[in-house]
Structure formats: structure tokens, C-alpha cells
Design an enzyme around this catalytic site. Structure first.
Site, PDB file in Angstrom:
ATOM      1  CG  HIS A 157      -1.824   1.213   1.214  1.00 49.17           C
ATOM      2  ND1 HIS A 157      -3.078   1.200   0.640  1.00 49.17           N
ATOM      3  CD2 HIS A 157      -1.629   2.478   1.648  1.00 49.17           C
ATOM      4  CE1 HIS A 157      -3.624   2.394   0.738  1.00 49.17           C
ATOM      5  NE2 HIS A 157      -2.760   3.192   1.349  1.00 49.17           N
ATOM      6  CB  CYS A 158       2.003   3.441  -2.610  1.00 48.43           C
ATOM      7  SG  CYS A 158       2.978   4.931  -2.878  1.00 48.43           S
ATOM      8  N   PRO A 159       1.459   5.051   0.507  1.00 47.93           N
ATOM      9  CG  PRO A 159       2.824   5.728   2.270  1.00 47.93           C
ATOM     10  CD  PRO A 159       2.631   4.628   1.277  1.00 47.93           C
TER      11      PRO A 159
END
Ligand SMILES: [Zn+2]
Ligand SMILES: [Zn+2]
Length: 296
Positions: A157-159
Site C-alpha cells: 500500500h503506497c501512502p
């Protein structure tokens, strides 16, 4: 309110757009190579640079807003459908006397029954149900607690894009990194070309302050993006994911294998071809079981 803004991704997306165009504006307002070209009437480089920045922003939004490969429902999973269709075909080929024992008084085969009856060679690792959204997880899928969904071929999951990177957007993520890297490197070179000398430190800072800010931002971004680009090119060429690479010892279908043994690896060229050119959902269970049976 701010928490909701951050959660919805508005904050990071707005920050990305503002930072990108602010840096571009700084480059065109100072005496950089791009500005000099513009003043000479040579518009090729300024237009190309602006187009590259625009493309990076468009790709950013594409990766950020698209479906990364969410698992929709048990019945909707193509993997389930594929495996079930294989088994239905298998049943059709078996003699009626052989299957009558399986279907005593049950003319319609329900999905749950079908799941249990799927032959062992097609699911040597049993599909497990997600403990959060209670859907059957296809192989290589993982639940993302931020998105609150299960994602196929989960990478991470890429913030910064406020989205998962998974089966459907991983190739776009890598393409975005390529374009972003080219844009920040060009911006870094342009910002450096605009730095002017002055007789005192105070004058130097006051004349170059914004350019130094642009150099700091593009410098940090170029290093981070280059690292990510190298990592994801390696992962794509090996047909593995960040999650599988980092947490191999926790993943049920990998933890009993040698560290060098990747059941999904088909060689660098095929892996890269599949990664960039094959857009359909892959039944990883089948590839895994073929590898286990030594047929691949
Ligand atoms: Zn889930
Ligand atoms: Zn996520």
C-alpha cells in the site's frame, strides 16, 4: 476533518500536484536553462519538459485512482470460476457411475461443495478466507487494512498515491516511476543551471532561495524514485512482489520452499512480458500446482 481529508487521499494528491507545479513555476521564473530557451524562442525543450511533467501527473492520478485488483466477491473471482470450470469439465468426462456416489440426491452442485471437491492438483495450497472481509483469497492476494479490501497479487500500500499497488496497477506504477524519474532529473538539472553567484552568503541565499528549495525537493525525489524504480524492476523481472519478498517466511505457499525457489518465476523475459503486456487475471493456483508437479 484533516483526518478524513488524509484518508480520502485528497491531501496527498493535492500536495503532489501543488509541489509539482510549484517546482515547475520556480524553474520558469528563474534564469534556468529552460527560461533561457524560452527567451530565445527555442520552445522545444520548455514544451517537452512541461509535457513530461503533465504526463507524470496524469500517470500519478491513473495509478492513484484505478482499481489495483480488488477481490470483488467469492463468485466473482475469475480464479474461482476458472478452477470450477476446470472441475466441471473434469466431472463431465468422468463416467456417470463414478460420479453418482458424489451426487446422491443432489442434482445441483453448490459452490461450497464444488470448492471441497476440486481435485488436489488444482489447489495444492488450500484457498483461505480473509479474516477481515471474509472473502476467499486467491493465491498471492492479501488484505490491505488501509483500503479495507483484499487485493490480487498484492505488492504494497503506497501512502503517496493513497492506493494499493496490485495486479491491475503495478505496471502503471512502474511506468509512472520511469516518467517521474525522468521529470525530476530534468528539473534537478534545470534548477542547478539557474543558481547564480553573489558577493555575500546573504545575497546568495536571497537570490537562490527558491531554486535551492527546488533542488532539495527534486534531489530527494530523484533518489527515492530511482530506488523504487530499481526495486520494482527487479521484482517484475523475478515475478515476485514486495510483500512476498519481505515476508516470505509468513506466506503459506512460500515459507516451506527454498529461498531461491519462486514457483511463479518463468524467466526474466517471460516475466517482464507478462508483467507489462498481459492484462488478464492470472490463475496463480494453476501455475503454482504445475510448478509443484514439475510440469513447468
Ligand atoms: Zn480481505
Ligand atoms: Zn491499500
Amino acid at each position: 476533518m484533516f483526518k478524513n481529508m488524509f484518508r480520502s487521499g485528497c491531501f496527498v494528491r493535492t500536495a503532489h500536484v501543488i509541489l509539482t507545479w510549484l517546482t515547475t513555476l520556480v524553474l520558469f521564473l528563474h534564469n534556468t536553462d529552460l527560461r533561457k530557451c524560452q527567451e530565445r524562442g527555442d520552445l522545444l525543450h520548455p514544451v517537452m519538459f512541461s509535457a513530461l511533467v503533465l504526463l507524470s501527473v496524469l500517470l500519478y492520478f491513473t495509478v492513484s485512482l484505478m482499481d489495483p485488483g480488488f477481490v470483488l466477491s467469492d463468485d466473482d473471482t475469475k480464479v474461482n470460476r476458472n478452477v470450477k470450470s476446470v472441475f466441471r469439465k473434469h466431472l463431465a468426462e468422468v463416467k456417470p457411475t463414478a460420479i453418482c456416489g458424489l451426487f446422491q440426491g443432489a442434482p445441483v452442485v453448490r459452490d461450497e461443495e464444488l470448492e471441497k471437491m476440486i481435485p488436489q492438483e488444482h489447489c495444492s495450497v488450500k484457498q483461505r478466507r480473509c479474516g477481515f472481509c471474509f472473502l476467499l483469497q486467491p493465491m498471492r492476494a492479501r488484505h490491505c487494512r488501509t483500503c479495507q479490501r483484499c487485493v490480487r497479487r498484492f505488492d504494497h500500500h503506497c501512502p503517496w498515491i493513497d492506493n494499493c499497488v496490485g495486479e491491475r496497477n503495478h505496471r502503471w506504477f512502474l511506468l509512472y516511476l520511469c516518467v517521474q524519474f525522468a521529470a525530476v532529473c530534468w528539473a534537478l538539472q534545470a534548477a542547478w543551471s539557474g543558481v547564480v553567484f553573489a558577493s555575500s552568503w546573504q545575497q546568495w541565499f536571497s537570490r537562490n532561495g527558491f531554486l535551492l528549495g527546488a533542488i532539495a525537493v527534486t534531489g530527494v525525489f530523484s533518489v527515492v524514485v530511482l530506488l523504487l524504480l530499481c526495486i520494482h524492476l527487479y521484482l517484475a523481472s523475478a515475478n515476485t512482489t514486495t510483500w512476498e519478498f519481505m515476508s516470505r517466511h509468513r506466506i503459506v505457499y512460500l515459507k516451506h520452499r527454498d529461498s531461491e525457489d519462486n514457483p511463479f518465476d518463468r524467466g526474466v523475459v517471460c516475466n517482464l512480458w507478462d508483467f507489462f503486456c498481459v492484462c488478464r487475471t492470472v490463475a496463480w493456483e494453476r501455475i503454482y500446482s504445475r510448478h509443484a508437479n514439475g510440469t513447468v
